[in-house]
Write a protein that holds these residues in place. Structure first.
Motif, PDB file in Angstrom:
ATOM      1  N   THR A  30       1.169  -1.542   0.195  1.00 57.09           N
ATOM      2  CA  THR A  30       0.137   0.093   0.142  1.00 57.09           C
ATOM      3  C   THR A  30       0.726   1.220  -0.007  1.00 57.09           C
ATOM      4  OG1 THR A  30      -0.455   0.612   2.187  1.00 57.09           O
ATOM      5  CG2 THR A  30      -1.546  -1.098   1.319  1.00 57.09           C
ATOM      6  N   THR A  32       1.651   2.930   2.897  1.00 61.12           N
ATOM      7  CA  THR A  32       1.771   3.132   4.002  1.00 61.12           C
ATOM      8  C   THR A  32       2.961   2.102   3.982  1.00 61.12           C
ATOM      9  OG1 THR A  32       0.115   2.226   4.690  1.00 61.12           O
ATOM     10  CG2 THR A  32      -0.195   4.883   4.765  1.00 61.12           C
ATOM     11  N   ARG A  55      -0.528 -12.169  16.767  1.00 64.21           N
ATOM     12  CA  ARG A  55      -1.296 -11.679  16.907  1.00 64.21           C
ATOM     13  C   ARG A  55      -2.285 -11.254  17.475  1.00 64.21           C
ATOM     14  NH1 ARG A  55      -2.169  -6.024  13.739  1.00 64.21           N
ATOM     15  NH2 ARG A  55      -4.800  -5.438  14.576  1.00 64.21           N
ATOM     16  N   ASN A  59      -7.303  -7.260  18.725  1.00 66.09           N
ATOM     17  CA  ASN A  59      -7.071  -6.470  18.278  1.00 66.09           C
ATOM     18  C   ASN A  59      -7.043  -6.331  16.482  1.00 66.09           C
ATOM     19  OD1 ASN A  59      -5.408  -3.820  17.238  1.00 66.09           O
ATOM     20  ND2 ASN A  59      -3.361  -5.007  17.360  1.00 66.09           N
ATOM     21  N   LEU A  61      -8.471  -5.252  12.969  1.00 70.56           N
ATOM     22  CA  LEU A  61      -7.763  -5.478  12.042  1.00 70.56           C
ATOM     23  C   LEU A  61      -8.380  -4.304  10.800  1.00 70.56           C
ATOM     24  CD1 LEU A  61      -7.676  -8.481  10.328  1.00 70.56           C
ATOM     25  CD2 LEU A  61      -6.119  -7.915  12.093  1.00 70.56           C
ATOM     26  N   ILE A  62      -7.998  -3.176   9.808  1.00 69.71           N
ATOM     27  CA  ILE A  62      -8.815  -2.046   8.842  1.00 69.71           C
ATOM     28  C   ILE A  62      -9.156  -3.250   7.934  1.00 69.71           C
ATOM     29  CG2 ILE A  62      -7.756  -0.886   8.034  1.00 69.71           C
ATOM     30  CD1 ILE A  62      -5.926   0.738  10.119  1.00 69.71           C
ATOM     31  N   THR A  95      -7.482   6.017   7.913  1.00 72.98           N
ATOM     32  CA  THR A  95      -8.940   5.018   7.776  1.00 72.98           C
ATOM     33  C   THR A  95     -10.178   5.042   8.815  1.00 72.98           C
ATOM     34  OG1 THR A  95      -6.896   2.996   7.930  1.00 72.98           O
ATOM     35  CG2 THR A  95      -9.011   2.891   9.166  1.00 72.98           C
ATOM     36  N   THR A 114     -18.215  -1.952  15.465  1.00 73.81           N
ATOM     37  CA  THR A 114     -17.402  -1.213  14.375  1.00 73.81           C
ATOM     38  C   THR A 114     -16.544  -1.726  14.186  1.00 73.81           C
ATOM     39  OG1 THR A 114     -15.668  -0.068  16.119  1.00 73.81           O
ATOM     40  CG2 THR A 114     -17.398   1.578  16.396  1.00 73.81           C
ATOM     41  N   ALA A 138      -6.851  -6.130   6.523  1.00 71.89           N
ATOM     42  CA  ALA A 138      -5.088  -6.093   6.735  1.00 71.89           C
ATOM     43  C   ALA A 138      -4.045  -5.506   7.934  1.00 71.89           C
ATOM     44  CB  ALA A 138      -4.289  -5.860   5.319  1.00 71.89           C
ATOM     45  N   VAL A 180      -5.332   7.298  11.572  1.00 71.03           N
ATOM     46  CA  VAL A 180      -6.866   5.986  11.783  1.00 71.03           C
ATOM     47  C   VAL A 180      -7.504   7.666  13.311  1.00 71.03           C
ATOM     48  CG1 VAL A 180      -8.124   4.573  13.441  1.00 71.03           C
ATOM     49  CG2 VAL A 180      -6.070   4.201  12.794  1.00 71.03           C
ATOM     50  N   LEU A 191      -7.076   8.495  16.479  1.00 67.91           N
ATOM     51  CA  LEU A 191      -7.000   7.734  17.543  1.00 67.91           C
ATOM     52  C   LEU A 191      -5.685   6.676  17.176  1.00 67.91           C
ATOM     53  CD1 LEU A 191      -9.803   4.937  17.162  1.00 67.91           C
ATOM     54  CD2 LEU A 191     -10.004   7.123  18.889  1.00 67.91           C
TER      55      LEU A 191
HETATM   56  O1  TXA Z   1      -1.431   1.753   6.606  1.00 69.38           O
HETATM   57  C1  TXA Z   1      -2.507   0.731   7.872  1.00 69.38           C
HETATM   58  O2  TXA Z   1      -3.418   1.480   8.130  1.00 69.38           O
HETATM   59  C2  TXA Z   1      -1.656  -0.152   7.728  1.00 69.38           C
HETATM   60  C3  TXA Z   1      -1.864  -0.848   5.993  1.00 69.38           C
HETATM   61  C4  TXA Z   1      -1.919  -2.406   5.835  1.00 69.38           C
HETATM   62  O3  TXA Z   1      -3.260  -0.769   5.629  1.00 69.38           O
HETATM   63  N1  TXA Z   1      -2.638  -0.934   8.057  1.00 69.38           N
HETATM   64  C5  TXA Z   1      -2.006  -0.707   9.674  1.00 69.38           C
HETATM   65  O4  TXA Z   1      -3.127  -1.974  10.481  1.00 69.38           O
HETATM   66  O5  TXA Z   1      -1.410  -0.332  10.123  1.00 69.38           O
HETATM   67  P1  TXA Z   1      -2.472  -2.339  11.426  1.00 69.38           P
HETATM   68  O6  TXA Z   1      -3.578  -4.285  12.261  1.00 69.38           O
HETATM   69  O7  TXA Z   1      -1.431  -2.746  12.078  1.00 69.38           O
HETATM   70  O8  TXA Z   1      -3.185  -1.397  12.295  1.00 69.38           O
HETATM   71  C6  TXA Z   1      -4.568  -1.203  12.470  1.00 69.38           C
HETATM   72  C7  TXA Z   1      -4.483   0.062  13.790  1.00 69.38           C
HETATM   73  C8  TXA Z   1      -4.994  -0.465  14.830  1.00 69.38           C
HETATM   74  O9  TXA Z   1      -4.421   0.593  16.252  1.00 69.38           O
HETATM   75  C9  TXA Z   1      -5.991  -0.874  15.425  1.00 69.38           C
HETATM   76  O10 TXA Z   1      -6.455  -1.210  16.625  1.00 69.38           O
HETATM   77  C10 TXA Z   1      -6.806   0.341  14.602  1.00 69.38           C
HETATM   78  O11 TXA Z   1      -6.126  -0.020  13.774  1.00 69.38           O
HETATM   79  N2  TXA Z   1      -8.163  -0.135  14.310  1.00 69.38           N
HETATM   80  C11 TXA Z   1      -8.591  -0.737  13.557  1.00 69.38           C
HETATM   81  N3  TXA Z   1     -10.250  -1.645  13.294  1.00 69.38           N
HETATM   82  C12 TXA Z   1     -10.640  -0.557  15.263  1.00 69.38           C
HETATM   83  C13 TXA Z   1     -12.173   0.004  15.645  1.00 69.38           C
HETATM   84  N4  TXA Z   1     -13.065  -0.427  14.716  1.00 69.38           N
HETATM   85  N5  TXA Z   1     -11.685   1.135  16.770  1.00 69.38           N
HETATM   86  C14 TXA Z   1     -10.602   1.776  17.055  1.00 69.38           C
HETATM   87  N6  TXA Z   1      -9.386   1.134  16.510  1.00 69.38           N
HETATM   88  C15 TXA Z   1      -9.704   0.404  15.379  1.00 69.38           C
END
Ligand code: TXA
Ligand code: MG
Length: 341
Positions: A30, A32, A55, A59, A61-62, A95, A114, A138, A180, A191
Protein backbone atom coordinates in the motif's frame (compact mmCIF):
# COMPACT_ATOMS: atom_id res chain seq x y z
CA UNK A 1 3.93 -23.67 3.05
CA UNK A 2 6.40 -21.99 0.73
CA UNK A 3 5.92 -18.29 0.14
CA UNK A 4 5.77 -17.09 -3.49
CA UNK A 5 7.29 -13.76 -4.41
CA UNK A 6 5.10 -12.16 -7.10
CA UNK A 7 5.97 -9.03 -9.07
CA UNK A 8 2.81 -6.96 -9.42
CA UNK A 9 1.77 -7.45 -13.00
CA UNK A 10 -1.77 -8.23 -14.21
CA UNK A 11 -1.26 -11.97 -14.17
CA UNK A 12 0.12 -12.04 -10.63
CA UNK A 13 -2.58 -9.72 -9.28
CA UNK A 14 -5.08 -12.19 -10.73
CA UNK A 15 -3.25 -15.09 -9.10
CA UNK A 16 -3.13 -13.31 -5.72
CA UNK A 17 -6.84 -12.47 -5.94
CA UNK A 18 -7.64 -16.16 -6.51
CA UNK A 19 -5.72 -17.03 -3.34
CA UNK A 20 -7.74 -14.42 -1.42
CA UNK A 21 -10.98 -15.89 -2.76
CA UNK A 22 -9.85 -19.34 -1.63
CA UNK A 23 -9.33 -18.07 1.92
CA UNK A 24 -5.53 -17.74 1.80
CA UNK A 25 -3.48 -14.80 3.07
CA UNK A 26 -1.42 -12.64 0.73
CA UNK A 27 0.85 -9.70 1.52
CA UNK A 28 0.49 -6.66 -0.74
CA UNK A 29 1.90 -3.14 -1.01
CA UNK A 30 0.00 0.00 0.00
CA UNK A 31 1.19 3.62 -0.01
CA UNK A 32 1.90 3.41 3.76
CA UNK A 33 3.32 -0.04 4.60
CA UNK A 34 2.79 -3.60 3.31
CA UNK A 35 -0.45 -5.23 4.45
CA UNK A 36 -1.23 -8.90 5.14
CA UNK A 37 -4.57 -9.43 3.44
CA UNK A 38 -7.41 -11.92 3.67
CA UNK A 39 -11.14 -12.02 2.89
CA UNK A 40 -12.77 -9.85 5.59
CA UNK A 41 -15.99 -11.88 5.40
CA UNK A 42 -14.26 -15.23 5.99
CA UNK A 43 -13.57 -15.93 9.66
CA UNK A 44 -11.29 -18.91 8.94
CA UNK A 45 -9.16 -16.86 6.54
CA UNK A 46 -8.86 -14.02 9.06
CA UNK A 47 -7.74 -16.48 11.72
CA UNK A 48 -4.72 -17.25 9.52
CA UNK A 49 -3.65 -13.59 9.65
CA UNK A 50 -3.68 -13.57 13.45
CA UNK A 51 -1.73 -16.85 13.51
CA UNK A 52 0.91 -15.79 10.97
CA UNK A 53 1.59 -12.51 12.80
CA UNK A 54 1.22 -13.83 16.34
CA UNK A 55 -1.27 -11.00 16.82
CA UNK A 56 -3.47 -10.79 19.95
CA UNK A 57 -7.07 -11.51 18.97
CA UNK A 58 -8.46 -8.40 20.72
CA UNK A 59 -6.67 -6.10 18.26
CA UNK A 60 -9.02 -5.35 15.30
CA UNK A 61 -7.93 -5.20 11.67
CA UNK A 62 -8.46 -2.47 9.06
CA UNK A 63 -10.62 -3.39 6.04
CA UNK A 64 -9.32 -2.25 2.65
CA UNK A 65 -11.72 -1.32 -0.16
CA UNK A 66 -11.27 -0.20 -3.74
CA UNK A 67 -13.86 2.62 -3.66
CA UNK A 68 -16.53 4.37 -1.54
CA UNK A 69 -19.39 2.38 -3.05
CA UNK A 70 -17.75 -0.85 -1.84
CA UNK A 71 -17.14 0.74 1.57
CA UNK A 72 -20.82 1.62 1.99
CA UNK A 73 -21.73 -2.08 1.77
CA UNK A 74 -20.19 -2.80 5.20
CA UNK A 75 -21.34 0.06 7.43
CA UNK A 76 -24.70 1.20 8.80
CA UNK A 77 -24.01 4.72 7.54
CA UNK A 78 -21.20 6.82 6.12
CA UNK A 79 -21.62 9.70 8.57
CA UNK A 80 -21.38 13.29 7.23
CA UNK A 81 -18.12 13.64 9.14
CA UNK A 82 -16.68 10.53 7.48
CA UNK A 83 -17.91 11.70 4.10
CA UNK A 84 -16.00 14.97 4.40
CA UNK A 85 -12.79 13.11 5.26
CA UNK A 86 -13.30 10.46 2.59
CA UNK A 87 -13.88 13.12 -0.07
CA UNK A 88 -10.75 14.98 0.98
CA UNK A 89 -8.30 12.14 1.64
CA UNK A 90 -9.31 8.87 0.00
CA UNK A 91 -7.65 7.11 -1.66
CA UNK A 92 -4.93 7.92 0.84
CA UNK A 93 -3.34 7.15 4.22
CA UNK A 94 -6.51 7.55 6.29
CA UNK A 95 -8.69 4.99 8.10
CA UNK A 96 -12.20 5.92 9.24
CA UNK A 97 -13.92 4.09 12.08
CA UNK A 98 -17.66 3.63 11.43
CA UNK A 99 -20.46 1.42 12.75
CA UNK A 100 -20.32 -2.04 11.16
CA UNK A 101 -23.51 -3.50 9.68
CA UNK A 102 -22.37 -6.98 10.68
CA UNK A 103 -21.26 -8.23 7.25
CA UNK A 104 -17.59 -8.15 8.21
CA UNK A 105 -16.38 -11.24 10.10
CA UNK A 106 -16.39 -10.87 13.90
CA UNK A 107 -12.70 -11.62 14.33
CA UNK A 108 -11.81 -8.70 12.01
CA UNK A 109 -13.39 -6.20 14.40
CA UNK A 110 -12.38 -8.14 17.54
CA UNK A 111 -16.03 -8.21 18.55
CA UNK A 112 -16.47 -4.40 18.41
CA UNK A 113 -19.58 -2.95 16.72
CA UNK A 114 -17.33 -0.59 14.74
CA UNK A 115 -14.99 -1.25 11.83
CA UNK A 116 -11.90 0.55 10.47
CA UNK A 117 -12.01 1.15 6.70
CA UNK A 118 -9.63 2.59 4.18
CA UNK A 119 -9.04 2.95 0.44
CA UNK A 120 -5.30 2.66 -0.19
CA UNK A 121 -3.62 4.99 -2.66
CA UNK A 122 -1.71 2.22 -4.39
CA UNK A 123 -2.60 0.87 -7.81
CA UNK A 124 -1.63 -2.76 -7.03
CA UNK A 125 -3.62 -2.76 -3.78
CA UNK A 126 -6.77 -1.42 -5.41
CA UNK A 127 -6.45 -3.74 -8.44
CA UNK A 128 -6.05 -6.71 -6.10
CA UNK A 129 -9.14 -5.71 -4.12
CA UNK A 130 -11.12 -5.14 -7.33
CA UNK A 131 -10.03 -8.43 -8.88
CA UNK A 132 -11.05 -10.37 -5.76
CA UNK A 133 -14.28 -8.36 -5.35
CA UNK A 134 -13.79 -8.74 -1.60
CA UNK A 135 -13.33 -6.40 1.34
CA UNK A 136 -9.72 -7.18 2.28
CA UNK A 137 -8.78 -7.10 5.98
CA UNK A 138 -5.11 -6.32 6.37
CA UNK A 139 -2.89 -5.42 9.32
CA UNK A 140 0.69 -4.43 8.62
CA UNK A 141 2.54 -7.50 7.30
CA UNK A 142 5.10 -7.81 10.11
CA UNK A 143 5.41 -10.17 13.06
CA UNK A 144 3.47 -8.65 15.94
CA UNK A 145 5.70 -6.22 17.87
CA UNK A 146 8.19 -5.66 15.03
CA UNK A 147 8.47 -2.55 12.83
CA UNK A 148 5.97 -2.47 9.95
CA UNK A 149 7.35 -3.59 6.57
CA UNK A 150 8.13 -0.92 4.00
CA UNK A 151 9.45 -3.39 1.41
CA UNK A 152 8.63 -6.92 0.25
CA UNK A 153 11.94 -8.11 1.71
CA UNK A 154 10.85 -6.95 5.19
CA UNK A 155 7.68 -9.03 4.81
CA UNK A 156 9.76 -12.03 3.75
CA UNK A 157 12.08 -11.64 6.77
CA UNK A 158 9.10 -11.85 9.14
CA UNK A 159 6.59 -14.15 7.45
CA UNK A 160 8.55 -16.48 5.18
CA UNK A 161 6.80 -19.89 4.90
CA UNK A 162 3.83 -18.64 6.93
CA UNK A 163 1.86 -17.03 4.09
CA UNK A 164 0.97 -18.00 0.52
CA UNK A 165 2.42 -15.05 -1.35
CA UNK A 166 3.95 -11.58 -1.30
CA UNK A 167 2.95 -9.20 -4.06
CA UNK A 168 6.08 -7.10 -4.55
CA UNK A 169 5.42 -3.44 -5.38
CA UNK A 170 8.83 -2.07 -4.38
CA UNK A 171 9.41 0.21 -1.37
CA UNK A 172 6.36 2.04 0.04
CA UNK A 173 6.02 5.82 -0.14
CA UNK A 174 4.64 7.23 3.12
CA UNK A 175 6.46 4.75 5.35
CA UNK A 176 4.26 5.09 8.46
CA UNK A 177 0.72 3.70 8.75
CA UNK A 178 -2.57 5.43 8.03
CA UNK A 179 -4.13 7.93 10.42
CA UNK A 180 -7.02 6.25 12.27
CA UNK A 181 -9.97 8.59 12.89
CA UNK A 182 -13.11 7.71 14.84
CA UNK A 183 -16.03 9.11 12.82
CA UNK A 184 -18.86 7.45 14.76
CA UNK A 185 -19.69 10.52 16.89
CA UNK A 186 -20.30 14.18 16.16
CA UNK A 187 -16.58 15.05 16.43
CA UNK A 188 -13.62 13.41 14.75
CA UNK A 189 -11.13 11.83 17.16
CA UNK A 190 -7.65 10.75 16.07
CA UNK A 191 -6.92 7.28 17.47
CA UNK A 192 -3.56 6.88 15.75
CA UNK A 193 -1.52 9.65 14.08
CA UNK A 194 -0.32 8.71 10.59
CA UNK A 195 0.19 9.80 7.00
CA UNK A 196 -2.64 12.37 7.06
CA UNK A 197 -1.82 15.00 9.67
CA UNK A 198 -4.00 16.56 12.37
CA UNK A 199 -3.57 19.89 10.58
CA UNK A 200 -4.77 18.35 7.28
CA UNK A 201 -7.92 17.09 9.02
CA UNK A 202 -8.57 20.35 10.88
CA UNK A 203 -8.20 22.25 7.63
CA UNK A 204 -10.94 20.18 5.99
CA UNK A 205 -13.31 20.08 8.99
CA UNK A 206 -12.62 23.73 9.89
CA UNK A 207 -12.57 22.84 13.59
CA UNK A 208 -9.99 21.71 16.16
CA UNK A 209 -9.68 17.91 16.32
CA UNK A 210 -8.87 15.83 19.38
CA UNK A 211 -5.82 13.57 19.23
CA UNK A 212 -6.60 10.82 21.73
CA UNK A 213 -3.03 9.53 21.64
CA UNK A 214 -1.57 12.61 23.35
CA UNK A 215 -2.82 11.52 26.79
CA UNK A 216 -2.82 7.84 25.98
CA UNK A 217 -1.42 5.35 28.45
CA UNK A 218 -0.64 1.71 27.78
CA UNK A 219 -3.42 0.68 30.21
CA UNK A 220 -6.13 2.76 28.63
CA UNK A 221 -5.66 3.09 24.91
CA UNK A 222 -8.40 4.47 22.68
CA UNK A 223 -7.42 2.22 19.82
CA UNK A 224 -7.08 -1.39 20.97
CA UNK A 225 -3.85 -1.93 19.03
CA UNK A 226 -1.94 0.83 20.73
CA UNK A 227 -1.52 -0.94 24.07
CA UNK A 228 0.92 -3.55 22.80
CA UNK A 229 4.66 -3.21 22.37
CA UNK A 230 5.29 -2.06 18.89
CA UNK A 231 7.90 -1.37 16.25
CA UNK A 232 10.66 -2.81 18.41
CA UNK A 233 14.13 -3.15 16.93
CA UNK A 234 16.07 -6.21 18.16
CA UNK A 235 18.27 -4.07 20.39
CA UNK A 236 17.22 -1.75 23.27
CA UNK A 237 16.58 1.75 21.94
CA UNK A 238 16.80 4.90 24.02
CA UNK A 239 15.13 8.03 22.74
CA UNK A 240 17.28 11.05 23.56
CA UNK A 241 15.17 14.13 24.12
CA UNK A 242 17.90 16.74 24.37
CA UNK A 243 20.15 19.02 22.37
CA UNK A 244 23.10 17.87 20.25
CA UNK A 245 25.64 18.35 23.07
CA UNK A 246 23.56 16.17 25.37
CA UNK A 247 23.32 13.52 22.64
CA UNK A 248 27.11 13.45 22.21
CA UNK A 249 27.57 13.20 25.98
CA UNK A 250 25.28 10.17 26.04
CA UNK A 251 27.21 8.43 23.25
CA UNK A 252 30.45 8.89 25.20
CA UNK A 253 28.83 7.63 28.39
CA UNK A 254 27.70 4.34 26.80
CA UNK A 255 30.97 3.88 24.94
CA UNK A 256 32.92 4.39 28.16
CA UNK A 257 30.91 1.49 29.62
CA UNK A 258 32.30 -0.64 26.78
CA UNK A 259 29.08 -0.66 24.79
CA UNK A 260 28.82 -0.53 21.02
CA UNK A 261 26.48 2.34 20.25
CA UNK A 262 24.16 2.55 17.25
CA UNK A 263 22.78 5.93 16.24
CA UNK A 264 19.40 6.51 14.57
CA UNK A 265 19.74 10.16 13.66
CA UNK A 266 19.28 13.01 11.20
CA UNK A 267 22.00 13.82 8.70
CA UNK A 268 22.71 16.99 10.69
CA UNK A 269 23.46 15.06 13.88
CA UNK A 270 25.32 12.29 12.01
CA UNK A 271 27.86 14.90 10.85
CA UNK A 272 28.82 15.79 14.40
CA UNK A 273 28.32 12.59 16.40
CA UNK A 274 30.51 9.51 16.45
CA UNK A 275 28.67 6.25 16.96
CA UNK A 276 29.85 2.69 16.20
CA UNK A 277 27.06 2.25 13.64
CA UNK A 278 25.26 5.29 12.28
CA UNK A 279 21.97 5.03 10.38
CA UNK A 280 20.51 8.27 9.08
CA UNK A 281 16.87 8.88 8.20
CA UNK A 282 17.11 12.19 6.31
CA UNK A 283 17.38 15.83 7.31
CA UNK A 284 15.49 17.49 10.17
CA UNK A 285 13.58 19.71 7.75
CA UNK A 286 12.43 16.81 5.59
CA UNK A 287 10.20 14.89 8.01
CA UNK A 288 8.47 13.03 5.14
CA UNK A 289 11.78 11.32 4.36
CA UNK A 290 12.28 10.53 8.04
CA UNK A 291 8.85 8.81 8.05
CA UNK A 292 9.74 6.94 4.86
CA UNK A 293 13.08 5.70 6.28
CA UNK A 294 12.16 5.03 9.92
CA UNK A 295 11.07 1.36 9.86
CA UNK A 296 13.85 0.34 7.51
CA UNK A 297 16.32 2.01 9.87
CA UNK A 298 14.86 0.22 12.92
CA UNK A 299 15.17 -3.11 11.11
CA UNK A 300 18.73 -2.39 9.92
CA UNK A 301 20.25 -2.52 13.41
CA UNK A 302 19.39 -6.23 13.56
CA UNK A 303 22.28 -6.96 11.20
CA UNK A 304 24.79 -5.08 13.37
CA UNK A 305 26.45 -5.91 16.69
CA UNK A 306 25.45 -2.78 18.58
CA UNK A 307 24.44 -3.14 22.25
CA UNK A 308 22.21 -0.10 22.38
CA UNK A 309 20.58 2.31 19.92
CA UNK A 310 20.44 6.02 20.72
CA UNK A 311 17.71 7.72 18.70
CA UNK A 312 17.14 11.39 17.99
CA UNK A 313 13.79 13.07 18.64
CA UNK A 314 12.15 15.00 15.81
CA UNK A 315 9.78 17.93 15.98
CA UNK A 316 6.20 16.73 16.58
CA UNK A 317 4.57 18.65 13.83
CA UNK A 318 2.78 17.34 10.73
CA UNK A 319 3.93 13.79 9.94
CA UNK A 320 6.44 14.33 12.78
CA UNK A 321 3.55 13.45 15.12
CA UNK A 322 3.28 9.98 13.60
CA UNK A 323 7.07 9.61 13.53
CA UNK A 324 7.43 10.46 17.23
CA UNK A 325 4.40 8.35 18.20
CA UNK A 326 6.11 5.31 16.63
CA UNK A 327 9.56 6.13 18.01
CA UNK A 328 8.19 6.42 21.56
CA UNK A 329 6.53 3.03 21.18
CA UNK A 330 9.72 1.49 19.78
CA UNK A 331 11.90 2.93 22.56
CA UNK A 332 12.70 1.16 25.81
CA UNK A 333 12.59 4.57 27.50
CA UNK A 334 12.99 8.28 26.87
CA UNK A 335 16.01 10.08 28.29
CA UNK A 336 15.04 13.69 28.87
CA UNK A 337 18.05 15.97 28.80
CA UNK A 338 18.72 19.66 28.20
CA UNK A 339 16.45 21.04 25.51
CA UNK A 340 17.94 23.79 23.42
CA UNK A 341 16.93 22.63 19.95
O1 TXA B 1 -1.53 2.06 6.87
C1 TXA B 1 -2.16 1.20 7.49
O2 TXA B 1 -3.16 1.46 8.19
C2 TXA B 1 -1.69 -0.27 7.36
C3 TXA B 1 -1.86 -0.70 5.90
C4 TXA B 1 -1.53 -2.15 5.70
O3 TXA B 1 -3.15 -0.39 5.47
N1 TXA B 1 -2.40 -1.12 8.25
C5 TXA B 1 -2.19 -1.12 9.59
O4 TXA B 1 -2.94 -2.07 10.26
O5 TXA B 1 -1.44 -0.38 10.15
P1 TXA B 1 -2.62 -2.51 11.76
O6 TXA B 1 -3.47 -3.69 12.00
O7 TXA B 1 -1.17 -2.69 11.93
O8 TXA B 1 -3.19 -1.35 12.64
C6 TXA B 1 -4.57 -1.13 12.73
C7 TXA B 1 -4.88 -0.15 13.84
C8 TXA B 1 -4.70 -0.76 15.19
O9 TXA B 1 -4.13 0.19 16.07
C9 TXA B 1 -6.13 -1.11 15.58
O10 TXA B 1 -6.34 -1.20 16.96
C10 TXA B 1 -6.91 0.05 14.95
O11 TXA B 1 -6.25 0.26 13.73
N2 TXA B 1 -8.32 -0.31 14.70
C11 TXA B 1 -8.82 -1.16 13.77
N3 TXA B 1 -10.17 -1.27 13.87
C12 TXA B 1 -10.54 -0.45 14.88
C13 TXA B 1 -11.79 -0.12 15.48
N4 TXA B 1 -12.94 -0.67 15.07
N5 TXA B 1 -11.80 0.78 16.51
C14 TXA B 1 -10.64 1.35 16.93
N6 TXA B 1 -9.42 1.07 16.41
C15 TXA B 1 -9.36 0.19 15.40
MG1 MG C 1 0.70 -2.94 12.69
Amino acid sequence: MSTSFLLWNDENIQKASEWLKQGEVVAFPTETVYGLGADATNEAAIKKIFEAKGRPSDNPLIVHLSDVEQMSRYVTEITPLAKQLIDAFMPGPLTVILKSNGKIAKNVTAGLDTVGLRIPDHFAARELIKASDLPVAAPSANLSGKPSPTSAVHVYQDLKDKISAILDGGPTGVGVESTVVDCTGSHAVILRPGGITKQDIEHVLQTPVEDATILETKDKPKSPGMKYTHYEPEVPMILIDGDDDYFRKKIKQYQSEGKKVGLLVSEELARQAQGDVVITVGTREDIATVANQLYHALRSFKKTDVDVILAETFIEDGVGQAVMNRMKKAATYIDVGAKLK
